[in-house]
Design an enzyme around this catalytic site. Structure first.
Site, PDB file in Angstrom:
ATOM      1  N   ARG A  21       0.827  -1.217   0.000  1.00 33.39           N
ATOM      2  CA  ARG A  21       0.000   0.000   0.000  1.00 33.39           C
ATOM      3  C   ARG A  21       0.855   1.259   0.000  1.00 33.39           C
ATOM      4  O   ARG A  21       0.591   2.199  -0.758  1.00 33.39           O
ATOM      5  CB  ARG A  21      -0.951   0.017   1.198  1.00 33.39           C
ATOM      6  CG  ARG A  21      -2.066  -0.994   1.110  1.00 33.39           C
ATOM      7  CD  ARG A  21      -2.903  -0.994   2.362  1.00 33.39           C
ATOM      8  NE  ARG A  21      -2.038  -1.299   3.511  1.00 33.39           N
ATOM      9  CZ  ARG A  21      -2.338  -1.054   4.776  1.00 33.39           C
ATOM     10  NH1 ARG A  21      -3.492  -0.506   5.098  1.00 33.39           N
ATOM     11  NH2 ARG A  21      -1.510  -1.368   5.745  1.00 33.39           N
ATOM     12  N   ASN A  39      -6.167  -2.579   2.139  1.00 33.30           N
ATOM     13  CA  ASN A  39      -6.160  -4.031   2.280  1.00 33.30           C
ATOM     14  C   ASN A  39      -7.598  -4.534   2.387  1.00 33.30           C
ATOM     15  O   ASN A  39      -8.447  -3.875   2.986  1.00 33.30           O
ATOM     16  CB  ASN A  39      -5.412  -4.460   3.548  1.00 33.30           C
ATOM     17  CG  ASN A  39      -3.913  -4.368   3.409  1.00 33.30           C
ATOM     18  OD1 ASN A  39      -3.380  -4.287   2.313  1.00 33.30           O
ATOM     19  ND2 ASN A  39      -3.217  -4.368   4.531  1.00 33.30           N
TER      20      ASN A  39
END
Length: 92
Positions: A21, A39
């Site tokens: 990320r 996520n």
């Protein structure tokens, strides 16, 4: 100016706990693409990229490798109408 597009991306593999990320956020910001990344509970990473078509396509291609520690198995992309994302963030 290039046409603005929106890509909704789902990345499968070893993509959580490997800075995927953070690397996606940094790469998108450097490219000037708007959107977000987060996520999912099933182990995938979900992202939205909005920006010029050529730059968004480059980011989708980047997702196939992702962060150095990631092991990407697949990248699924769905194209949608742009929704005016502004900036790029990690969502929780």
């Amino acid at each position: 100016m290039a046409e603005r597009i929106r890509a909704h991306v789902f990345v499968s593999g070893t993509v959580q706990g490997v800075y995927y990320r953070a690397n996606t956020r940094d790469t998108a910001r450097e490219a000037g693409v708007d959107g977000w990344v987060k996520n999912l509970d099933d182990g995938r990473v979900e992202a939205v990229f909005e920006g010029p078509e050529d730059v968004v396509e480059e980011l989708i291609e980047w997702c196939h490798t992702g962060s150095p520690a990631a092991e990407v198995e697949s990248v699924e992309t769905e194209y949608e109408d742009p929704q005016g994302e502004d900036g790029f963030e990690i969502r929780y």
